[in-house]
Scaffold this motif. Structure first.
Motif, PDB file in Angstrom:
ATOM      1  N   GLN A   1       0.831  -1.198   0.000  1.00 10.72           N
ATOM      2  CA  GLN A   1       0.000   0.000   0.000  1.00 10.72           C
ATOM      3  C   GLN A   1       0.871   1.255   0.000  1.00 10.72           C
ATOM      4  O   GLN A   1       1.832   1.363   0.764  1.00 10.72           O
ATOM      5  CB  GLN A   1      -0.926   0.003   1.218  1.00 10.72           C
ATOM      6  N   VAL A   2       0.531   2.187  -0.848  1.00 11.58           N
ATOM      7  CA  VAL A   2       1.283   3.436  -0.953  1.00 11.58           C
ATOM      8  C   VAL A   2       0.872   4.354   0.207  1.00 11.58           C
ATOM      9  O   VAL A   2      -0.312   4.498   0.505  1.00 11.58           O
ATOM     10  CB  VAL A   2       1.010   4.119  -2.305  1.00 11.58           C
ATOM     11  N   LEU A   3       1.859   4.977   0.842  1.00  6.96           N
ATOM     12  CA  LEU A   3       1.583   5.768   2.035  1.00  6.96           C
ATOM     13  C   LEU A   3       1.346   7.243   1.709  1.00  6.96           C
ATOM     14  O   LEU A   3       2.124   7.873   0.989  1.00  6.96           O
ATOM     15  CB  LEU A   3       2.750   5.671   3.019  1.00  6.96           C
ATOM     16  N   LEU A   4       0.276   7.774   2.267  1.00  3.58           N
ATOM     17  CA  LEU A   4       0.046   9.206   2.280  1.00  3.58           C
ATOM     18  C   LEU A   4       1.050   9.817   3.247  1.00  3.58           C
ATOM     19  O   LEU A   4       1.111   9.434   4.421  1.00  3.58           O
ATOM     20  CB  LEU A   4      -1.387   9.505   2.736  1.00  3.58           C
ATOM     21  N   THR A   5       1.847  10.753   2.758  1.00  4.62           N
ATOM     22  CA  THR A   5       2.960  11.291   3.534  1.00  4.62           C
ATOM     23  C   THR A   5       2.893  12.811   3.577  1.00  4.62           C
ATOM     24  O   THR A   5       2.886  13.467   2.542  1.00  4.62           O
ATOM     25  CB  THR A   5       4.311  10.865   2.916  1.00  4.62           C
ATOM     26  N   ILE A   6       2.833  13.354   4.788  1.00 10.21           N
ATOM     27  CA  ILE A   6       2.901  14.794   5.000  1.00 10.21           C
ATOM     28  C   ILE A   6       4.014  15.048   6.004  1.00 10.21           C
ATOM     29  O   ILE A   6       4.082  14.379   7.037  1.00 10.21           O
ATOM     30  CB  ILE A   6       1.573  15.362   5.520  1.00 10.21           C
TER      31      ILE A   6
ATOM     32  N   GLY B   1       2.822  12.629  -1.455  1.00 11.00           N
ATOM     33  CA  GLY B   1       2.421  13.649  -0.500  1.00 11.00           C
ATOM     34  C   GLY B   1       3.167  14.942  -0.698  1.00 11.00           C
ATOM     35  O   GLY B   1       3.588  15.271  -1.805  1.00 11.00           O
ATOM     36  N   GLY B   2       3.341  15.698   0.406  1.00 18.34           N
ATOM     37  CA  GLY B   2       3.967  16.995   0.296  1.00 18.34           C
ATOM     38  C   GLY B   2       4.572  17.447   1.606  1.00 18.34           C
ATOM     39  O   GLY B   2       4.364  16.840   2.664  1.00 18.34           O
ATOM     40  N   VAL B   3       5.324  18.548   1.517  1.00 16.41           N
ATOM     41  CA  VAL B   3       6.014  19.121   2.665  1.00 16.41           C
ATOM     42  C   VAL B   3       5.325  20.419   3.060  1.00 16.41           C
ATOM     43  O   VAL B   3       5.198  21.342   2.242  1.00 16.41           O
ATOM     44  CB  VAL B   3       7.499  19.382   2.345  1.00 16.41           C
ATOM     45  N   SER B   4       4.882  20.503   4.309  1.00 18.63           N
ATOM     46  CA  SER B   4       4.248  21.709   4.829  1.00 18.63           C
ATOM     47  C   SER B   4       5.305  22.775   5.067  1.00 18.63           C
ATOM     48  O   SER B   4       6.427  22.482   5.463  1.00 18.63           O
ATOM     49  CB  SER B   4       3.528  21.380   6.133  1.00 18.63           C
ATOM     50  N   GLY B   5       4.949  24.032   4.826  1.00 21.71           N
ATOM     51  CA  GLY B   5       5.884  25.109   5.086  1.00 21.71           C
ATOM     52  C   GLY B   5       5.864  26.138   3.981  1.00 21.71           C
ATOM     53  O   GLY B   5       5.211  25.962   2.959  1.00 21.71           O
TER      54      GLY B   5
END
Length: 362
Positions: free
Chosen positions: A107-112, A131-135
């Protein structure tokens, strides 16, 4: 499908605003209890997000609340910058967000992630990710990440969406200016010799041909595209990094990260028109891969894309045209995460689109 979004703006960052956003999404989804919530908040909430997270959990009648704060957030209906706002996607029925500890290996992980939580060991721990990087644009400023209705000390969300089929892909959105050439000499972050020629001379020539002018090379729009073979670049299986500076005297080009002798490199140009065309193709490819109309989508977009071109988010416009009325949520960050050629990559100036279709249990 018991999934819906909402986007609510306010004059100040308050739990009431967040509760209202969740209530609207719950009403649209026709549910009174959510299985999970994806909650995205603007940076005004970042210093103390817990009251807002708690308000979302109470309004949704669940503790599975995941998300982050970001400079800008959006749904399929609109986007927000520089104003207190909450974007919400609520899940009901058999579809839910779960912590990664329950996921299956395939399963592919949702990553933040917060910018200071990224490291290569975690990024490539054997799990495919999107996913993406907050900032903000330079990885500074306030930001916060949470899961299970609590702000996390790790600065990361590792989760998966259960009960769905997923198709995900990165859209880079630039035009290749040169064919792949082999790197023959480097010095730390500097490219010194490329295919027996000065890297700067090759870049200047390519820019002159493209622009049909003698204008200086716009370094802020240029990308270094690299891989271990020319074939990998030609097939879209490449890495990319930024140009930092040029040396007119030596012809060297300094990059944001070191490359190595034997690798292949092309120069690319960030361009709004090509970004739109590439995202259009990506959306069509993902829909075809999914094999059915998607029930909802997630989009992680760079701060240098979307409305930052001309005040209109063309990415959202394209997705809405191709997939009308599909619930969509996402944020503008300072790094996008995608699995390319079996390896997770942290990308600049990209958009990572993920489409989901519910798996029938009947």
């Amino acid at each position: 499908m018991k999934i819906a979004t909402s986007l609510v703006l306010g004059k100040k960052a308050s739990p009431t605003l967040v509760a209202e956003a969740v209530a609207i999404a719950m009403l649209k989804a026709d549910i009174t209890v959510a299985s999970s919530v994806l909650l995205l908040l603007t940076s005004e909430f970042a210093d103390d997000p817990q009251p807002a997270i708690t308000a979302a959990a109470k309004a949704a009648n669940c503790t599975q609340v995941f998300g982050c704060s970001a400079t800008g957030i959006f749904t399929e209906e609109d986007w927000v910058l520089d104003s207190p706002a909450a974007a919400v996607m609520v899940f009901g029925g058999d579809v839910s967000i779960q912590t990664a500890k329950h996921h299956q290996p395939d399963q592919v992980l949702l990553t933040i992630s917060a910018p200071n939580a990224i490291n290569s060991t975690w990024l490539n721990d054997g799990n495919a990710r999107y996913g993406g990087v907050s900032g903000d644009a330079v990885g500074q400023g306030p930001f916060s990440v949470w899961q299970n209705a609590k702000g996390g000390n790790t600065g990361k969300v590792d989760a998966y969406i259960a009960g769905v089929k997923l198709a995900t892909k990165a859209s880079h959105g630039f035009k290749m200016l040169t064919k792949p050439k082999q790197i023959q000499q480097t010095n730390d972050f500097d490219i010194a010799l490329l295919n027996n020629k000065s890297p700067l001379a090759a870049l200047q020539k390519a820019w002159k041909i493209y622009s049909k002018s003698d204008a200086p090379v716009p370094l802020h729009l240029m990308m270094a595209v690299y891989a271990d073979s020319a074939e990998a670049i030609n097939h879209g299986e490449f890495n990319q990094t930024n140009l930092i500076s040029i040396d007119e005297g030596t012809g060297r080009i300094t990059l944001a990260q070191p490359l190595y002798v034997g690798q292949f490199l092309s120069w690319g140009l960030r361009d709004q028109m090509f970004a739109e065309a590439d995202l259009l193709l990506t959306t069509q490819q993902l829909k075809q891969e999914l094999g059915t109309n998607p029930d909802f989508g997630l989009l992680f977009s760079c701060l240098g894309r979307g409305p930052f071109y001309d005040g209109i988010d063309h990415d959202l416009k394209i997705i809405a045209q191709q997939l009308p009325n599909m619930p969509l949520i996402g944020f503008y960050g300072n790094g996008e995460i995608a699995n390319i050629a079996g390896k997770n990559q942290l990308l600049p100036y990209s958009a990572v689109l993920s489409l989901f279709a519910e798996i029938s249990t009947t």
